[in-house]
Write a protein that holds these residues in place. Structure first.
Motif, mmCIF file in Angstrom:
data_model
loop_
_atom_site.group_PDB
_atom_site.id
_atom_site.type_symbol
_atom_site.label_atom_id
_atom_site.label_comp_id
_atom_site.label_asym_id
_atom_site.label_seq_id
_atom_site.Cartn_x
_atom_site.Cartn_y
_atom_site.Cartn_z
ATOM 1 N N UNK A 19 0.862 -1.172 0.000
ATOM 2 C CA UNK A 19 0.000 0.000 0.000
ATOM 3 C C UNK A 19 0.909 1.236 0.000
ATOM 4 N N UNK A 20 0.999 1.903 -1.148
ATOM 5 C CA UNK A 20 1.913 3.039 -1.259
ATOM 6 C C UNK A 20 1.442 4.239 -0.442
ATOM 7 N N UNK A 21 0.138 4.315 -0.163
ATOM 8 C CA UNK A 21 -0.355 5.408 0.671
ATOM 9 C C UNK A 21 0.095 5.235 2.120
ATOM 10 N N UNK A 22 0.171 3.998 2.572
ATOM 11 C CA UNK A 22 0.601 3.718 3.940
ATOM 12 C C UNK A 22 2.121 3.683 4.073
ATOM 13 N N UNK A 23 2.808 3.547 2.957
ATOM 14 C CA UNK A 23 4.273 3.452 2.958
ATOM 15 C C UNK A 23 4.872 4.390 1.905
ATOM 16 N N UNK A 57 7.451 6.325 1.728
ATOM 17 C CA UNK A 57 8.900 6.411 1.548
ATOM 18 C C UNK A 57 9.452 5.329 0.622
ATOM 19 N N UNK A 58 8.836 4.153 0.644
ATOM 20 C CA UNK A 58 9.349 3.051 -0.170
ATOM 21 C C UNK A 58 9.273 3.343 -1.666
ATOM 22 N N UNK A 59 8.134 3.767 -2.206
ATOM 23 C CA UNK A 59 8.114 4.098 -3.636
ATOM 24 C C UNK A 59 9.106 5.207 -3.982
ATOM 25 N N UNK A 61 11.952 5.782 -2.499
ATOM 26 C CA UNK A 61 13.301 5.205 -2.489
ATOM 27 C C UNK A 61 13.613 4.445 -3.776
ATOM 28 N N UNK A 62 12.584 3.852 -4.394
ATOM 29 C CA UNK A 62 12.779 3.099 -5.630
ATOM 30 C C UNK A 62 12.528 3.957 -6.876
ATOM 31 N N UNK A 63 12.207 5.226 -6.701
ATOM 32 C CA UNK A 63 11.968 6.110 -7.834
ATOM 33 C C UNK A 63 10.673 5.829 -8.569
ATOM 34 N N UNK A 64 9.698 5.259 -7.871
ATOM 35 C CA UNK A 64 8.413 4.933 -8.492
ATOM 36 C C UNK A 64 7.579 6.199 -8.604
ATOM 37 N N UNK A 65 7.157 6.490 -9.845
ATOM 38 C CA UNK A 65 6.380 7.697 -10.105
ATOM 39 C C UNK A 65 4.949 7.385 -10.527
ATOM 40 N N UNK A 66 4.687 6.145 -10.968
ATOM 41 C CA UNK A 66 3.369 5.767 -11.471
ATOM 42 C C UNK A 66 2.904 4.470 -10.829
ATOM 43 N N UNK A 67 1.591 4.361 -10.691
ATOM 44 C CA UNK A 67 0.974 3.152 -10.162
ATOM 45 C C UNK A 67 0.054 2.607 -11.238
ATOM 46 N N UNK A 68 0.097 1.362 -11.590
ATOM 47 C CA UNK A 68 0.908 0.316 -10.966
ATOM 48 C C UNK A 68 2.341 0.291 -11.518
ATOM 49 N N UNK A 69 3.263 -0.033 -10.642
ATOM 50 C CA UNK A 69 4.640 -0.326 -11.009
ATOM 51 C C UNK A 69 5.009 -1.632 -10.341
ATOM 52 N N UNK A 70 5.515 -2.556 -11.121
ATOM 53 C CA UNK A 70 5.978 -3.835 -10.601
ATOM 54 C C UNK A 70 7.493 -3.845 -10.674
ATOM 55 N N UNK A 71 8.137 -4.146 -9.558
ATOM 56 C CA UNK A 71 9.582 -4.286 -9.547
ATOM 57 C C UNK A 71 9.913 -5.769 -9.572
ATOM 58 N N UNK A 72 10.766 -6.157 -10.485
ATOM 59 C CA UNK A 72 11.202 -7.546 -10.578
ATOM 60 C C UNK A 72 12.561 -7.625 -9.891
ATOM 61 N N UNK A 73 12.628 -8.452 -8.855
ATOM 62 C CA UNK A 73 13.886 -8.618 -8.124
ATOM 63 C C UNK A 73 14.393 -10.050 -8.314
ATOM 64 N N UNK A 74 15.680 -10.157 -8.504
ATOM 65 C CA UNK A 74 16.318 -11.468 -8.587
ATOM 66 C C UNK A 74 17.586 -11.400 -7.757
ATOM 67 N N UNK A 75 17.755 -12.359 -6.892
ATOM 68 C CA UNK A 75 18.908 -12.398 -5.989
ATOM 69 C C UNK A 75 19.050 -11.100 -5.196
#
Length: 73
Positions: free
Chosen positions: A23-27, A29-31, A33-47
């Protein structure tokens, strides 16, 4: 709109991929920190590293094709 697609992929891909929602409204700072400007944004993480960022709505087939690049056969 994206949530039902993600839920379907989560069921289909099983242990290959782990999906987490935030929930980006409740958090706010996290978006930031990742430079997220639009919703939806999916981050793919590996390792533990972000390897891809998917912005905007994507169909199940489109997302599966992207995720398949990062899943070891």
């Amino acid at each position: 709109m994206q949530s039902p697609v993600v839920e379907q992929l989560s069921e289909e891909m099983g242990d290959q991929v782990t999906f987490n929602k935030m929930d980006v409204d409740a958090n706010p700072n996290t978006p930031q920190n990742f430079g997220i400007m639009s919703i939806p944004t999916l981050l793919v993480k590996k390792d533990g590293e972000v390897v891809d960022s998917i912005v905007g709505y994507h169909s199940k087939d489109q997302l599966k094709k992207i995720l398949d690049q990062y899943v070891e056969a």
